[in-house]
Design an enzyme around this catalytic site. Sequence first.
Site, PDB file in Angstrom:
ATOM      1  N   GLU A 229       4.032  -2.170  -1.011  1.00  0.00           N
ATOM      2  CA  GLU A 229       2.752  -1.600  -0.578  1.00  0.00           C
ATOM      3  C   GLU A 229       1.689  -1.469  -1.657  1.00  0.00           C
ATOM      4  O   GLU A 229       0.807  -0.621  -1.557  1.00  0.00           O
ATOM      5  CB  GLU A 229       2.999  -0.223   0.037  1.00  0.00           C
ATOM      6  CG  GLU A 229       3.429   0.868  -0.948  1.00  0.00           C
ATOM      7  CD  GLU A 229       4.924   1.081  -1.103  1.00  0.00           C
ATOM      8  OE1 GLU A 229       5.342   2.158  -1.538  1.00  0.00           O
ATOM      9  OE2 GLU A 229       5.691   0.144  -0.763  1.00  0.00           O
ATOM     10  N   HIS A 262       4.241  -1.026   8.315  1.00  0.00           N
ATOM     11  CA  HIS A 262       4.909  -0.187   7.320  1.00  0.00           C
ATOM     12  C   HIS A 262       4.090  -0.157   6.022  1.00  0.00           C
ATOM     13  O   HIS A 262       3.770   0.905   5.495  1.00  0.00           O
ATOM     14  CB  HIS A 262       6.308  -0.767   7.066  1.00  0.00           C
ATOM     15  CG  HIS A 262       7.165   0.016   6.130  1.00  0.00           C
ATOM     16  ND1 HIS A 262       8.176   0.838   6.569  1.00  0.00           N
ATOM     17  CD2 HIS A 262       7.172   0.109   4.779  1.00  0.00           C
ATOM     18  CE1 HIS A 262       8.770   1.401   5.520  1.00  0.00           C
ATOM     19  NE2 HIS A 262       8.177   0.964   4.410  1.00  0.00           N
ATOM     20  N   GLU A 263       3.727  -1.344   5.522  1.00  0.00           N
ATOM     21  CA  GLU A 263       3.008  -1.396   4.242  1.00  0.00           C
ATOM     22  C   GLU A 263       1.610  -0.783   4.357  1.00  0.00           C
ATOM     23  O   GLU A 263       1.124  -0.148   3.430  1.00  0.00           O
ATOM     24  CB  GLU A 263       2.913  -2.841   3.722  1.00  0.00           C
ATOM     25  CG  GLU A 263       4.258  -3.558   3.564  1.00  0.00           C
ATOM     26  CD  GLU A 263       5.353  -2.730   2.917  1.00  0.00           C
ATOM     27  OE1 GLU A 263       5.057  -1.904   2.031  1.00  0.00           O
ATOM     28  OE2 GLU A 263       6.527  -2.888   3.302  1.00  0.00           O
ATOM     29  N   HIS A 266       1.676   2.949   4.244  1.00  0.00           N
ATOM     30  CA  HIS A 266       1.829   3.428   2.864  1.00  0.00           C
ATOM     31  C   HIS A 266       0.486   3.594   2.150  1.00  0.00           C
ATOM     32  O   HIS A 266       0.402   4.302   1.156  1.00  0.00           O
ATOM     33  CB  HIS A 266       2.640   2.419   2.043  1.00  0.00           C
ATOM     34  CG  HIS A 266       4.116   2.622   2.100  1.00  0.00           C
ATOM     35  ND1 HIS A 266       4.722   3.839   1.856  1.00  0.00           N
ATOM     36  CD2 HIS A 266       5.128   1.735   2.305  1.00  0.00           C
ATOM     37  CE1 HIS A 266       6.042   3.680   1.928  1.00  0.00           C
ATOM     38  NE2 HIS A 266       6.313   2.424   2.196  1.00  0.00           N
TER      39      HIS A 266
END
Length: 864
Positions: A229, A262-263, A266
């Site tokens: 990330e 997801h990234e 972050h």
Amino acid sequence: SEAVVLHSKGLHITSAAVEAGSAGGPREARVLEHRPLEQVALLAAEPLRAGHNYTLIIQFLANLSESFHGFYKSTYRTPEGELRVLAATHFEPTAARMAFPCFDEPAFKARFSIRIRREPKHLALSNMPIVKSVNITPWLIEDHFDTTVKMSTYLVAFIVSDFKSISKITSHGVKISVYTAPDKINQASYALDAAVKLLDFYEDYFHIPYPLPKQDLAAIPDFQLGAMENWGLTTYRESALLYDPVKSSGSSKLWITRIIAHELAHQWFGNLVTMEWWNDLWLNEGFAKFMEFVSVSVTHPELRVEDSFLRKCFDAMAVDALNSSHPISTPVEDPAQILEIFDNVSYDKGSCILNMLRDYLTADVFKAGLVQYLQKYSYQNTKTEDLWNSMTNAKITKTTFFPFQICPTGDTDKNELQSDGFCRRRPQPSSNAHWTKGETLDVRAMMDTWTVQEGFPLVTVTVRGKNVHLQQERYLRAVDSPSSTGYLWHIPLTYITSKSDTVQRFLMTTKADVIILQEEVEWVKFNVDMSGYYIVHYEDDGWDRLINLLKENHTVIGSNDRASLINNVFQLVRIKKLSISKAFDLTLYLKHERQIMPVLQGMNELIPMYRLVERRGMDSTEKQLKEYIVSLFKDLIDKQSWSDEGSVSERLLRQVLLLFACLHGYQPCVDKAEGYFTEWQKSNGTLSLPADVKTAVFTVGAQTSEGWDFLLSKYRLHSFNIERENIEFALSHSRSKDKLQWLMDQGLRGDIIRTQDLPHIIISVARNPSGHHLAWTFLEENWDKVVEKFELGSNSVAGIVTGVTRQYSTRSQLAQVKEFFSSLEEKSTQLRCVRQAIETIEDNIQWMDRNFEKLKTWLQRNHL
């Protein structure tokens, strides 16, 4: 103080100087190195005074790293076969110190100003956009990047490559670009569109604008993990970013969308607000994992992300049920320990307890708490309790409703859309049902029980008339469990009964309690929709009533509820609460199951048991068990079309079912796959196979020596890049020991097969009955090389150790594993994955001793 201590690893420092704010020029400093601690001390000529500003000037050099962390070298081949080189960074958790001397801990946040020199044929990327480029010589350009926001060292990133890119601007004005090797840029548009949608979603959801002007997503040919990330420059392994609408499977689309989600999550959780120390890593990872579920279900409802999200809770429980588990928030000191907590507990258990809390608080209160937490701690560092305090104080000021969406069709269960854009089986009762007598809920008191102690509760339910007696204890698999007294959770129980499908809620905070129902019921089902991180045992005839319900009319309860019954019943067999025959009685209903969650859960429980029996060479029982499992899913397998049609969940199910059927010798499947493989081979690999059936077709094809060689020849071609993982899987299921050995050796060498894929290959070979000894021997012989490549404590090493030993169930295998690991130096012996592997083997031995004969009898009695 005289000295400044920085982190540095593998850097050759040639000179260092300290400059005091106004007083004269820089003065040389002595440099002392402490290798084991990865530190250097700069000794200043005169004492440094508190409250004064000093500038450190350090000259250093280093080689590009040969591993997957630090500032490392990666290569790829063009379609013409030319080798191209690039350099990229991966710093999390402790590798920024391999690229430059720094205070390499998450609590030291700073602003970074980066310049990179490169040849004109390359381009340089970093966290921020380029402000200007200066020609130093005709063959050398210096790029100056804008100064970053305040951030931790592990998020700094830079790449020098000849990548191409495509870009779009989000509705909030952020420029998003996807960078890939030039010939793969035509596989980048799915990721670009997904990233635009997701970044817009997060800005709205968190009520905090994304703080940088751009977000780049780069596909790196050599990459150990799934993705990283880095702020403004997220990096991915190619299979986690590149999508080909014709060649890629449904599961690949879901996986890519989830990883990008997801990234990007972050960028807020982790990058904007960072844990103070790695012991609270779960604040980053549990959250990002949980936000995949929240964001993707709104931005891509057709992917049905909830069908794959909740399965992760059972994966987490499998590790969390062992003595070697650890609390979500756990002390760590050295780099290997830090790496070790990038595991199922930090990611999956973290996301599951957040899901449980959200279900309990209601989506709106939960979201208000998150927003408050992010706003309060922007650009700072936090501890777990800061989050719970924000949740406790959360007041809903204004509820934001998403525009109404229609639930994906195709599920026979009653779907109802929630205000937060989720599909749920039934309307949640009004939120005030959660609060007892108007007290404010102390979220911290409740959630500490889930983050500070390891493991999870087993709730035992005994129905006596209208009274439901409850008891909780820690669920532990271990052979000689230490006493689980002293463990107590605050469990937000939910239940439905034969008389009412309105979800009832009850917060259990004591060892034992009683719920009084309004009337007597035929059955009661706890943990509705699998939203709680606990398992349930129904005493007396409780299980019989539920088994009967599944037999008579399984759709009365939702598909997640059916999946959780399948999971729980087998976990109870492991701790002697139920007999194996009772668990198998429950599986009989699977013949009629059509939904993805319970079908996959059934396979997840039954196939590992089959593998244990298969390893023991118990021919007749092995055959009967295999036939039983195939018979349960036979109707569903026969119904599958060999195509890519249907929803992503249907495609995912097709992929799993056909691979299972072909791997386990179900003749109609094998014949069909052989037919496809022959056609494909005749066309010299030009025939377009349906993406979802490729793994099954290739795996059947790889069973002959000539088919295996043909697959390998295609694997080496550039045009089969998208199929790389399917082909690796197929090649690792050969019956030839020589071929399997060759495959692992090549993975270590890294030219034909990329080393990043070695962990998957070793685990696949270990699952293959012809390969499980080979995989173990390979691990023993190449331990040092594997550790050097993938780092002690990493997820890759842990995956190999547990993957290779997962099916062991004899005392001699246990002795062999113990002996090998105790022969290594101390650090390796203490690895958590080694303890997990040993416990799992002990558990398997005990399982076989206790259940094998009973299973044999049940199969003979029910042989259908």
